[in-house]
Design a protein around this motif. Structure first.
Motif, PDB file in Angstrom:
ATOM      1  N   TYR A  26       0.828  -1.210   0.000  1.00 13.85           N
ATOM      2  CA  TYR A  26       0.000   0.000   0.000  1.00 13.85           C
ATOM      3  C   TYR A  26       0.857   1.252   0.000  1.00 13.85           C
ATOM      4  N   ARG A  27       0.280   2.325  -0.578  1.00 14.96           N
ATOM      5  CA  ARG A  27       0.888   3.643  -0.452  1.00 14.96           C
ATOM      6  C   ARG A  27      -0.210   4.691  -0.382  1.00 14.96           C
ATOM      7  N   LEU A  28       0.102   5.762   0.302  1.00 17.66           N
ATOM      8  CA  LEU A  28      -0.843   6.856   0.505  1.00 17.66           C
ATOM      9  C   LEU A  28      -1.019   7.627  -0.794  1.00 17.66           C
ATOM     10  N   VAL A  29      -2.261   7.952  -1.151  1.00 19.78           N
ATOM     11  CA  VAL A  29      -2.523   8.710  -2.375  1.00 19.78           C
ATOM     12  C   VAL A  29      -3.214  10.044  -2.087  1.00 19.78           C
ATOM     13  N   VAL A  30      -3.365  10.379  -0.818  1.00 20.62           N
ATOM     14  CA  VAL A  30      -3.925  11.666  -0.428  1.00 20.62           C
ATOM     15  C   VAL A  30      -2.900  12.392   0.429  1.00 20.62           C
ATOM     16  N   ASP A  31      -3.063  13.688   0.549  1.00 23.68           N
ATOM     17  CA  ASP A  31      -2.182  14.494   1.388  1.00 23.68           C
ATOM     18  C   ASP A  31      -2.582  14.292   2.850  1.00 23.68           C
ATOM     19  N   GLU A  32      -1.628  13.876   3.660  1.00 20.76           N
ATOM     20  CA  GLU A  32      -1.906  13.595   5.071  1.00 20.76           C
ATOM     21  C   GLU A  32      -2.470  14.823   5.784  1.00 20.76           C
ATOM     22  N   SER A  33      -1.988  16.015   5.441  1.00 19.35           N
ATOM     23  CA  SER A  33      -2.482  17.227   6.099  1.00 19.35           C
ATOM     24  C   SER A  33      -3.947  17.474   5.763  1.00 19.35           C
ATOM     25  N   GLU A  34      -4.365  17.139   4.546  1.00 22.59           N
ATOM     26  CA  GLU A  34      -5.775  17.274   4.180  1.00 22.59           C
ATOM     27  C   GLU A  34      -6.641  16.321   4.983  1.00 22.59           C
ATOM     28  N   VAL A  35      -6.144  15.116   5.186  1.00 21.04           N
ATOM     29  CA  VAL A  35      -6.892  14.122   5.963  1.00 21.04           C
ATOM     30  C   VAL A  35      -7.077  14.611   7.396  1.00 21.04           C
ATOM     31  N   ALA A  36      -5.995  15.087   8.008  1.00 19.18           N
ATOM     32  CA  ALA A  36      -6.067  15.569   9.387  1.00 19.18           C
ATOM     33  C   ALA A  36      -6.982  16.782   9.489  1.00 19.18           C
ATOM     34  N   ALA A  37      -6.877  17.701   8.538  1.00 22.36           N
ATOM     35  CA  ALA A  37      -7.724  18.896   8.557  1.00 22.36           C
ATOM     36  C   ALA A  37      -9.194  18.525   8.410  1.00 22.36           C
ATOM     37  N   GLU A  38      -9.493  17.587   7.533  1.00 22.91           N
ATOM     38  CA  GLU A  38     -10.889  17.175   7.349  1.00 22.91           C
ATOM     39  C   GLU A  38     -11.458  16.559   8.620  1.00 22.91           C
ATOM     40  N   ARG A  39     -10.627  15.805   9.343  1.00 21.57           N
ATOM     41  CA  ARG A  39     -11.092  15.244  10.620  1.00 21.57           C
ATOM     42  C   ARG A  39     -11.394  16.355  11.618  1.00 21.57           C
ATOM     43  N   MET A  40     -10.533  17.357  11.651  1.00 16.60           N
ATOM     44  CA  MET A  40     -10.773  18.482  12.559  1.00 16.60           C
ATOM     45  C   MET A  40     -12.062  19.209  12.177  1.00 16.60           C
ATOM     46  N   PHE A  41     -12.253  19.456  10.865  1.00 20.13           N
ATOM     47  CA  PHE A  41     -13.480  20.101  10.405  1.00 20.13           C
ATOM     48  C   PHE A  41     -14.708  19.299  10.794  1.00 20.13           C
ATOM     49  N   SER A  42     -14.638  17.983  10.617  1.00 19.11           N
ATOM     50  CA  SER A  42     -15.810  17.159  10.908  1.00 19.11           C
ATOM     51  C   SER A  42     -16.172  17.228  12.389  1.00 19.11           C
ATOM     52  N   HIS A  43     -15.188  17.320  13.264  1.00 23.04           N
ATOM     53  CA  HIS A  43     -15.479  17.450  14.689  1.00 23.04           C
ATOM     54  C   HIS A  43     -16.080  18.820  14.999  1.00 23.04           C
ATOM     55  N   LEU A  44     -15.579  19.849  14.357  1.00 23.16           N
ATOM     56  CA  LEU A  44     -16.136  21.188  14.581  1.00 23.16           C
ATOM     57  C   LEU A  44     -17.569  21.285  14.078  1.00 23.16           C
ATOM     58  N   ARG A  45     -17.860  20.643  12.957  1.00 18.59           N
ATOM     59  CA  ARG A  45     -19.199  20.724  12.369  1.00 18.59           C
ATOM     60  C   ARG A  45     -20.277  20.107  13.256  1.00 18.59           C
ATOM     61  N   VAL A  46     -19.928  19.102  14.034  1.00 11.09           N
ATOM     62  CA  VAL A  46     -20.935  18.444  14.863  1.00 11.09           C
ATOM     63  C   VAL A  46     -20.932  18.942  16.311  1.00 11.09           C
ATOM     64  N   ALA A  47     -19.974  19.781  16.657  1.00  2.71           N
ATOM     65  CA  ALA A  47     -19.894  20.283  18.033  1.00  2.71           C
ATOM     66  C   ALA A  47     -20.998  21.298  18.289  1.00  2.71           C
ATOM     67  N   SER A  48     -21.599  21.228  19.464  1.00  4.72           N
ATOM     68  CA  SER A  48     -22.620  22.215  19.816  1.00  4.72           C
ATOM     69  C   SER A  48     -21.986  23.573  20.111  1.00  4.72           C
ATOM     70  N   ASN A  49     -20.705  23.561  20.502  1.00  2.00           N
ATOM     71  CA  ASN A  49     -19.994  24.802  20.783  1.00  2.00           C
ATOM     72  C   ASN A  49     -18.599  24.738  20.145  1.00  2.00           C
ATOM     73  N   PRO A  50     -18.498  25.037  18.837  1.00  2.00           N
ATOM     74  CA  PRO A  50     -17.208  24.954  18.149  1.00  2.00           C
ATOM     75  C   PRO A  50     -16.127  25.831  18.777  1.00  2.00           C
ATOM     76  N   SER A  51     -16.521  26.967  19.317  1.00  3.54           N
ATOM     77  CA  SER A  51     -15.551  27.856  19.960  1.00  3.54           C
ATOM     78  C   SER A  51     -14.884  27.176  21.151  1.00  3.54           C
ATOM     79  N   SER A  52     -15.650  26.429  21.905  1.00  5.23           N
ATOM     80  CA  SER A  52     -15.103  25.701  23.045  1.00  5.23           C
ATOM     81  C   SER A  52     -14.147  24.608  22.586  1.00  5.23           C
ATOM     82  N   VAL A  53     -14.494  23.928  21.500  1.00  2.00           N
ATOM     83  CA  VAL A  53     -13.622  22.896  20.944  1.00  2.00           C
ATOM     84  C   VAL A  53     -12.294  23.514  20.522  1.00  2.00           C
ATOM     85  N   LEU A  54     -12.363  24.639  19.820  1.00  3.35           N
ATOM     86  CA  LEU A  54     -11.135  25.324  19.400  1.00  3.35           C
ATOM     87  C   LEU A  54     -10.317  25.777  20.601  1.00  3.35           C
ATOM     88  N   ASN A  55     -10.989  26.260  21.648  1.00  3.68           N
ATOM     89  CA  ASN A  55     -10.287  26.674  22.853  1.00  3.68           C
ATOM     90  C   ASN A  55      -9.547  25.498  23.488  1.00  3.68           C
TER      91      ASN A  55
END
Length: 120
Positions: free
Chosen positions: A66-95
């Motif tokens: 196997y080899r990676l075919v996506v940018d690892e930073s994009e994968v990590a950023a998308e995970r962070m976005f997905s957590h922010l999108r479902v958080a009831s208080n995104p500001s608190s998550v960022l804090n």
């Protein structure tokens, strides 16, 4: 031995693949990961990553590599976005995120924010 969450292990597999210069086999991944993970667990993660089009695989002998075919930073950023999108208080998550950064990470974040503030 403490068990990792599957998402954490998937992230570790992605990190090892991102560092690799060539295709990596399941058994090679097992040796590069801490904690002696089970071959079948790593193989399952690789199959799921392949289904998500995040890795490509080719057959070498009787096994897949196997080899990676996506940018690892994009994968990590998308995970962070997905957590922010479902958080009831995104500001608190960022804090919470920012308060957990070490000084070098905080400086890097400030630099990125400054660059984005300056660009139109």
């Amino acid at each position: 031995m403490s068990r990792r969450r599957l998402g954490q292990l998937e992230a570790e597999v992605l990190a090892v693949l991102a560092e690799a210069d060539d295709y990596v086999s399941t058994s090679e991944l097992c040796t590069r990961l801490a904690g002696d993970p089970a071959y079948t667990t790593i193989n399952t993660i690789l199959f799921r990553l392949h289904d998500k089009n995040m890795v490509e695989r080719v057959q070498r002998g009787r096994a897949f590599v196997y080899r990676l075919v996506v940018d690892e930073s994009e994968v990590a950023a998308e995970r962070m976005f997905s957590h922010l999108r479902v958080a009831s208080n995104p500001s608190s998550v960022l804090n919470q995120f920012v308060s957990g950064l070490n000084p070098e990470e905080a400086d890097a974040l400030r630099a990125v924010l400054d660059r984005h503030r300056e660009s139109p």
